[in-house]
Write a protein that holds these residues in place. Structure first.
Motif, PDB file in Angstrom:
ATOM      1  N   LEU A   1       0.863  -1.186   0.000  1.00 30.28           N
ATOM      2  CA  LEU A   1       0.000   0.000   0.000  1.00 30.28           C
ATOM      3  C   LEU A   1       0.892   1.227   0.000  1.00 30.28           C
ATOM      4  CD1 LEU A   1      -2.305  -0.650   3.086  1.00 30.28           C
ATOM      5  CD2 LEU A   1      -3.064  -0.624   0.731  1.00 30.28           C
ATOM      6  N   LEU A   2       0.408   2.311  -0.567  1.00 27.66           N
ATOM      7  CA  LEU A   2       1.179   3.564  -0.519  1.00 27.66           C
ATOM      8  C   LEU A   2       1.471   3.944   0.929  1.00 27.66           C
ATOM      9  CD1 LEU A   2       0.769   6.800  -2.476  1.00 27.66           C
ATOM     10  CD2 LEU A   2       0.598   6.911  -0.012  1.00 27.66           C
ATOM     11  N   GLU A   3       0.441   3.788   1.795  1.00 28.08           N
ATOM     12  CA  GLU A   3       0.595   4.181   3.193  1.00 28.08           C
ATOM     13  C   GLU A   3       1.722   3.384   3.852  1.00 28.08           C
ATOM     14  OE1 GLU A   3      -2.118   3.632   1.557  1.00 28.08           O
ATOM     15  OE2 GLU A   3      -3.561   5.221   1.960  1.00 28.08           O
TER      16      GLU A   3
ATOM     17  N   LEU B   1       5.286   4.389   2.726  1.00 28.31           N
ATOM     18  CA  LEU B   1       5.835   5.534   3.459  1.00 28.31           C
ATOM     19  C   LEU B   1       6.217   5.141   4.875  1.00 28.31           C
ATOM     20  CD1 LEU B   1       3.596   8.432   2.209  1.00 28.31           C
ATOM     21  CD2 LEU B   1       6.076   8.443   2.269  1.00 28.31           C
ATOM     22  N   ALA B   2       5.396   4.306   5.502  1.00 23.00           N
ATOM     23  CA  ALA B   2       5.693   3.886   6.874  1.00 23.00           C
ATOM     24  C   ALA B   2       7.028   3.142   6.912  1.00 23.00           C
ATOM     25  CB  ALA B   2       4.566   3.003   7.412  1.00 23.00           C
TER      26      ALA B   2
ATOM     27  N   ASN C   1       9.849   5.499   6.346  1.00 27.24           N
ATOM     28  CA  ASN C   1      10.097   6.290   7.563  1.00 27.24           C
ATOM     29  C   ASN C   1      10.948   5.501   8.547  1.00 27.24           C
ATOM     30  OD1 ASN C   1       8.515   8.388   6.650  1.00 27.24           O
ATOM     31  ND2 ASN C   1       6.757   7.915   7.942  1.00 27.24           N
TER      32      ASN C   1
ATOM     33  N   GLY D   1      11.805 -11.432   2.661  1.00 31.91           N
ATOM     34  CA  GLY D   1      10.745 -12.428   2.556  1.00 31.91           C
ATOM     35  C   GLY D   1       9.443 -11.756   2.179  1.00 31.91           C
ATOM     36  N   ASP D   2       8.331 -12.274   2.702  1.00 32.07           N
ATOM     37  CA  ASP D   2       7.058 -11.630   2.419  1.00 32.07           C
ATOM     38  C   ASP D   2       6.789 -10.556   3.481  1.00 32.07           C
ATOM     39  OD1 ASP D   2       6.326 -13.079   4.644  1.00 32.07           O
ATOM     40  OD2 ASP D   2       5.107 -14.530   3.549  1.00 32.07           O
TER      41      ASP D   2
ATOM     42  N   VAL E   1       7.137 -11.737   7.124  1.00 27.98           N
ATOM     43  CA  VAL E   1       8.511 -11.871   7.631  1.00 27.98           C
ATOM     44  C   VAL E   1       9.068 -10.490   7.963  1.00 27.98           C
ATOM     45  CG1 VAL E   1      10.874 -12.555   7.043  1.00 27.98           C
ATOM     46  CG2 VAL E   1       8.961 -14.022   6.390  1.00 27.98           C
TER      47      VAL E   1
ATOM     48  N   HIS F   1       4.069  -0.008  15.505  1.00 27.83           N
ATOM     49  CA  HIS F   1       3.620  -0.227  14.130  1.00 27.83           C
ATOM     50  C   HIS F   1       3.690  -1.716  13.764  1.00 27.83           C
ATOM     51  CE1 HIS F   1       2.712   1.025  10.061  1.00 27.83           C
ATOM     52  NE2 HIS F   1       3.663   0.223   9.632  1.00 27.83           N
TER      53      HIS F   1
ATOM     54  N   GLU G   1       1.087  -3.931  15.714  1.00 31.81           N
ATOM     55  CA  GLU G   1      -0.279  -3.848  15.191  1.00 31.81           C
ATOM     56  C   GLU G   1      -0.429  -4.682  13.917  1.00 31.81           C
ATOM     57  OE1 GLU G   1      -2.731  -2.718  16.745  1.00 31.81           O
ATOM     58  OE2 GLU G   1      -1.883  -1.372  18.247  1.00 31.81           O
ATOM     59  N   TRP G   2       0.599  -4.634  13.073  1.00 32.29           N
ATOM     60  CA  TRP G   2       0.530  -5.440  11.853  1.00 32.29           C
ATOM     61  C   TRP G   2       0.583  -6.932  12.160  1.00 32.29           C
ATOM     62  CZ3 TRP G   2      -1.522  -4.988   7.452  1.00 32.29           C
ATOM     63  CH2 TRP G   2      -1.587  -3.756   6.799  1.00 32.29           C
TER      64      TRP G   2
ATOM     65  N   ARG H   1      -2.720  -8.168  13.202  1.00 30.79           N
ATOM     66  CA  ARG H   1      -3.698  -8.263  12.111  1.00 30.79           C
ATOM     67  C   ARG H   1      -3.369  -9.385  11.135  1.00 30.79           C
ATOM     68  NH1 ARG H   1      -3.780  -3.952  14.580  1.00 30.79           N
ATOM     69  NH2 ARG H   1      -5.627  -2.642  14.798  1.00 30.79           N
TER      70      ARG H   1
ATOM     71  N   ARG I   1       1.196 -17.409   7.072  1.00 28.73           N
ATOM     72  CA  ARG I   1       2.436 -16.697   6.747  1.00 28.73           C
ATOM     73  C   ARG I   1       3.067 -16.079   7.988  1.00 28.73           C
ATOM     74  NH1 ARG I   1       3.279 -14.642   1.101  1.00 28.73           N
ATOM     75  NH2 ARG I   1       1.909 -15.851  -0.235  1.00 28.73           N
TER      76      ARG I   1
ATOM     77  N   LEU J   1      10.521 -19.053  11.299  1.00 29.16           N
ATOM     78  CA  LEU J   1      11.769 -18.813  10.571  1.00 29.16           C
ATOM     79  C   LEU J   1      12.728 -17.942  11.381  1.00 29.16           C
ATOM     80  CD1 LEU J   1      13.296 -18.680   7.658  1.00 29.16           C
ATOM     81  CD2 LEU J   1      12.242 -16.422   7.539  1.00 29.16           C
TER      82      LEU J   1
ATOM     83  N   MET K   1       9.264 -16.247  -2.176  1.00 30.37           N
ATOM     84  CA  MET K   1       8.146 -16.153  -1.229  1.00 30.37           C
ATOM     85  C   MET K   1       7.082 -15.182  -1.702  1.00 30.37           C
ATOM     86  SD  MET K   1       9.231 -16.052   2.705  1.00 30.37           S
ATOM     87  CE  MET K   1      10.724 -16.894   3.122  1.00 30.37           C
TER      88      MET K   1
ATOM     89  N   GLN L   1      -2.103   5.321  12.433  1.00 27.13           N
ATOM     90  CA  GLN L   1      -0.673   5.138  12.149  1.00 27.13           C
ATOM     91  C   GLN L   1      -0.346   5.575  10.730  1.00 27.13           C
ATOM     92  OE1 GLN L   1       0.834   1.277  13.138  1.00 27.13           O
ATOM     93  NE2 GLN L   1       0.250   1.446  15.272  1.00 27.13           N
TER      94      GLN L   1
ATOM     95  N   ASP M   1       2.168   8.463   9.476  1.00 30.25           N
ATOM     96  CA  ASP M   1       3.295   8.198   8.591  1.00 30.25           C
ATOM     97  C   ASP M   1       3.223   8.989   7.292  1.00 30.25           C
ATOM     98  OD1 ASP M   1       4.760   6.394  10.153  1.00 30.25           O
ATOM     99  OD2 ASP M   1       3.335   4.798   9.718  1.00 30.25           O
TER     100      ASP M   1
END
Lengths: 241, 101
Positions: free
Chosen positions: A40-42, A45-46, A49, A92-93, A96, A138, A141-142, A145, A156, A163, B1, B43, B47
């Motif tokens: 995602l664009l968001e 940038l994150a 950063n 990785g993905d 990871v 950050h 939270e990911w 989710r 994953r 891993l 991957m 968030q 950002d």
């Protein structure tokens, strides 16, 4: 042909600074590899950063060695790098990438908090801690989710934890100077466990742990990464912006 | 991957971002972000929109929660005020003692 590589005369202080600086630079470079291809664009940038925060931390630490920061970043061979191996693993993905950022930043944040009172690291630690605390938030939270998302994202995220787990031991290896990383382990466990639980993931068992980065014994991945990162300054040693 | 084809995805919700740059000022609309929920929207807003020290406070609001006027109603809604210049407070003499208003 003359070598473009530098060798560093290592003192205990430089060893401490380089371990922290290389951690930040190598992870920062890995994260910068997402630029242009984040989901995602968001998030692009994150991640940029965070990468810039880390590269900024690396610069401050390199400068504290009294050596040329560009030479340290661009003219050292892989065996001269002192980063923990987990930093240099390929992205990785997305799972990871986020799981690594979470596991590493949680440890680093505790380290910077302990380092605020340190004579050598204190001034850098105070700023770095604020940045790192956001990286933890950050990535956590990911991870929640991804773990508590779809069956695919859960799989994953669990694969990512499995891993990466054998590489976490190195984050807490004792160091001759500065805060004792080994002493941070209980606090790290206590910080990591609830996030893994919220993410409905399973904490991998502690088994054999990878090691070697702090003494320059790296995975094959660091050499490939440095080849790309260093090719320009090594090809045109006097290049200027 | 990364070579597996991504599964078809539900659209990611859009959020409107409002920033307050200083104490005492109102939050001002600055743009929008995509995020799956409110926490990640905050968030993402941080950002994307506060990289250069722009903000002290962020609001995010689901774009779907915003009720907007219909552009086709423009003439009905807004044009009549054009002829009512007496609604502007420009017909008063401000006494000098008041200073800047």
């Amino acid at each position: 042909m003359a070598s473009t590589s530098i060798t560093v005369e290592e003192t205990a202080e430089r060893g401490l600074l380089l371990a922290r600086a290389d951690d930040a630079l190598v992870l920062g470079h890995r994260l910068s590899e997402w630029t242009g291809r984040a989901p995602l664009l968001e998030e692009e940038l994150a991640l940029a950063n965070v990468a810039l925060d880390l590269i900024g931390q690396a610069r401050a630490l390199y400068q504290a060695t009294g050596l040329d920061e560009d030479a340290l970043a661009y003219r050292r061979d892989a065996s001269g790098f002192r980063n923990a191996l987990i930093m240099e693993l390929p992205n990785g993905d997305f799972a990871v990438t986020m799981a690594r950022l979470f596991l590493v930043s949680t440890a680093t944040d505790l380290y910077w908090r302990a380092a605020v009172a340190d004579e050598l690291l204190g001034p850098i630690a105070a700023r770095a801690e604020k940045e790192t605390a956001y990286h933890v938030r950050h990535a956590a939270e990911w991870l929640v989710r991804l773990g508590d998302g779809t069956a695919e994202s859960h799989r994953r995220a669990q694969d990512a934890l499995d891993l990466l787990w054998p590489y976490t031991g190195e984050l807490f290896e004792p160091a001759p100077l500065g805060p004792d990383p080994a002493a941070l382990r209980p606090a790290w466990e206590a910080a990591v466990a609830p996030v893994i639980a919220r993410a409905t993931l399973r904490r991998p068992a502690d088994g054999w742990m990878q090691s070697g980065g702090r003494s320059g014994r790296h995975t094959e991945h660091l050499g490939h990464m440095l080849a790309e990162m260093q090719v320009l300054p090594r090809t045109y040693p006097d290049a200027r912006w | 991957m990364t070579d597996a084809a991504p599964p078809p995805e539900a659209p990611i919700p859009l959020w409107e971002v409002f920033l307050r740059s200083r104490n005492g000022l109102a939050h001002k609309h600055v743009g929008s972000v995509h995020a799956v929920d409110a926490t990640l929207a905050l968030q993402a807003a941080r950002d994307v929109y506060t990289r250069r020290g722009e903000g002290l406070s962020i609001w995010v609001v689901p774009s779907a929660a915003i009720v907007a006027s219909d552009p086709a109603d423009k003439d009905t809604l807004f044009e009549p005020t054009g002829s009512k210049i007496y609604r502007h407070p420009t017909f008063y003499e401000v006494p000098e003692d008041v200073g800047h208003m």
